[in-house]
Design an enzyme around this catalytic site. Structure first.
Site, PDB file in Angstrom:
ATOM      1  CG  HIS A  16      -3.798  -3.341   3.108  1.00  0.00           C
ATOM      2  ND1 HIS A  16      -2.791  -2.965   3.973  1.00  0.00           N
ATOM      3  CD2 HIS A  16      -4.316  -2.193   2.610  1.00  0.00           C
ATOM      4  CE1 HIS A  16      -2.720  -1.646   4.004  1.00  0.00           C
ATOM      5  NE2 HIS A  16      -3.615  -1.148   3.198  1.00  0.00           N
TER       6      HIS A  16
ATOM      7  CD  GLU B 168      -1.556  -6.198   5.409  1.00  0.00           C
ATOM      8  OE1 GLU B 168      -1.352  -6.554   4.226  1.00  0.00           O
ATOM      9  OE2 GLU B 168      -1.643  -5.002   5.757  1.00  0.00           O
TER      10      GLU B 168
ATOM     11  CB  CYS C  52      -0.999  -0.051   1.155  1.00  0.00           C
ATOM     12  SG  CYS C  52      -2.340   1.147   1.005  1.00  0.00           S
TER      13      CYS C  52
END
Lengths: 247, 204
Positions: B182, B184, B83
């Site tokens: 993202h 994660e 990001c």
């Protein structure tokens, strides 16, 4: 193209998840982590945790709770609200494990501080939480700290319309926790280009489907009604999965 | 199970916990370096990021981490930006005020058209190795309002919103990779993506 979001909203009081009704009655449910684990397993699109007693108690954000949630290995986007008083608090919330911060009382108390937060962590990381209600046919903003209704501030609306705040969570606080009672008229006060999340009194897949059809809606928050059945997220997403909502 | 040491660079502008837990669950040894020798000792590093570009670059410069990152980049060891971390690899950003970046990627960070926000789950159109794993229906979580504009054959994933089609979502060239989304926070898809990317970059 981007999907709309079914958001699991967890209300927390004294670090315990509670069933909240009409912003005034609370029944304990249990550890927030258990609800979060379920919501993640069931495939909710986002989780918002609202620690509703932190501002009133002047305790600041519940960083320990956020860290515990992050240490669960949560792979679902997490937003947190409750007790955020300053830029430092907002940065701590992000560093502890939330992607976005939710501001409520700070918007009323010190909008400049909220705008400072936007400048540093980015407007995309900021959600305005606005409990609203019609009082004598006029749309009013509920200050839950002072338990009073105020006129909706032009300054807050300016901040939203000028993209200093990315999304607004419109909370039908009078119908919160009550079945099938979210008032769609609350959304009409906001410009069509605003990004709105509807929450408060959303309890059925049919309601979710109707709200998701509104252009300005980017997400629908459902609270305790998501906890009643196994795989409730699937039920709520219904036949919107794959099209409006993610599968 | 790999015991390679992955560093998530800690410069105060990111959500480190989520990424740390995901990488640990994939079996990596994870640290959160902020000093030069700590960064150098990693087998691979991640540069996370939540926030505004100018503040993030200021944080990197004040701590001297920008110099450590430049050295690490030149070492040839894998480096992955997420990001804002990906955007920091650019020459320059126009977010808030013109700010120079790390200049690992020849490109500039500009605002999404019509001052859009790109928040939520969206499809990524992959090419290359990732295309074998992910169809175009697979979605990942995005949360940004600026993007890295560049022309390159190394854009291996693109995403689209109403106001702009096919902007870079995944870039990879030699030891450098960056994602606008993202991973994660993208549940199963994200974990799978991180796992396959790290295996490829670390030759595991």
């Amino acid at each position: 193209m981007i999907k709309k979001r079914l958001i699991g909203v967890i209300t927390v009081k004294n670090s315990i998840a509670v069933q909240s009704m009409e912003y005034s009655h609370y029944l304990p449910i249990g550890a927030p982590e258990v609800l979060i684990e379920n919501l993640e397993r069931w495939g909710v699109d986002e989780i918002i945790v609202l620690s509703i007693d932190r501002s009133q108690s002047k305790l600041g954000p519940d960083l320990k709770l956020i860290s515990r949630i992050a240490s669960m290995g949560l792979t679902t986007p997490l937003s947190y609200g409750g007790g955020i008083r300053s830029l430092e608090d907002a940065v701590s919330v992000i560093q502890s494990g939330a992607e976005r911060v939710v501001l409520d009382s700070l918007l009323i108390k010190d909008l400049n501080q909220a705008l400072q937060i936007s400048r540093v962590i980015g407007a995309q990381a900021l959600i305005a939480s606005m409990p609203l209600a019609f009082i004598k046919n006029k749309l009013m903003h509920f200050d839950y700290i002072k338990k009073s209704h105020l006129q909706v501030s032009d300054h807050i609306l300016d901040a939203i319309n000028s993209r200093k705040i990315s999304e607004v969570m419109i909370i039908d606080h009078k119908n919160e926790g009550l079945k099938s009672s979210f008032q769609e008229e609350l959304l009409n006060h906001f410009a069509k280009k605003c990004n709105l999340i509807a929450f408060g009194g959303v309890s059925t897949p049919k309601q979710v489907k109707k709200l998701m059809g509104i252009g300005s809606i980017v997400g629908v928050g459902v609270g305790n009604f998501l906890n009643y059945k196994e795989h409730s997220v699937d039920l709520f997403k219904g036949n919107l999965k794959g099209s409006v909502l993610r599968s | 199970m790999s015991r390679k040491n992955i560093g998530i660079v800690n410069y105060g502008a990111g959500n480190i916990n989520s990424l740390k837990n995901t990488l640990q669950n994939l079996g990596y040894k994870v640290s959160t370096p902020s000093l030069d020798h700590e960064i150098r000792s990693c087998d691979s590093i991640f540069l996370p990021g939540v926030g505004a570009f100018p503040e993030a670059m200021k944080a990197l410069q004040i701590t001297g981490i920008d110099q450590s990152l430049k050295k690490f980049y030149r070492s040839g060891k894998p480096m992955i930006g997420i990001c804002l971390g990906f955007q920091l690899f650019a020459n320059k950003s126009h977010e808030i005020e013109p700010t120079r970046g790390l200049s690992f990627i020849d490109g500039e960070v500009i605002q999404l058209p019509q001052t859009s926000f790109h928040i939520g789950w969206n499809e990524v159109n992959f090419k290359g190795n990732s295309k074998k794993t992910f169809s175009n229906k697979n979605v990942f979580f995005f949360n940004h309002s600026y993007f890295l504009q560049l022309k390159s054959n190394n854009i291996l994933g693109k995403s689209s919103i109403k106001s702009i089609k096919n902007f870079p979502a995944f870039y990879k060239k030699e030891n450098l990779a960056g994602v606008q989304f993202h991973p994660e926070k993208s549940q199963e898809n994200g974990i799978l993506f991180l796992d396959s990317l790290l295996k490829e970059m670390l030759n595991d």
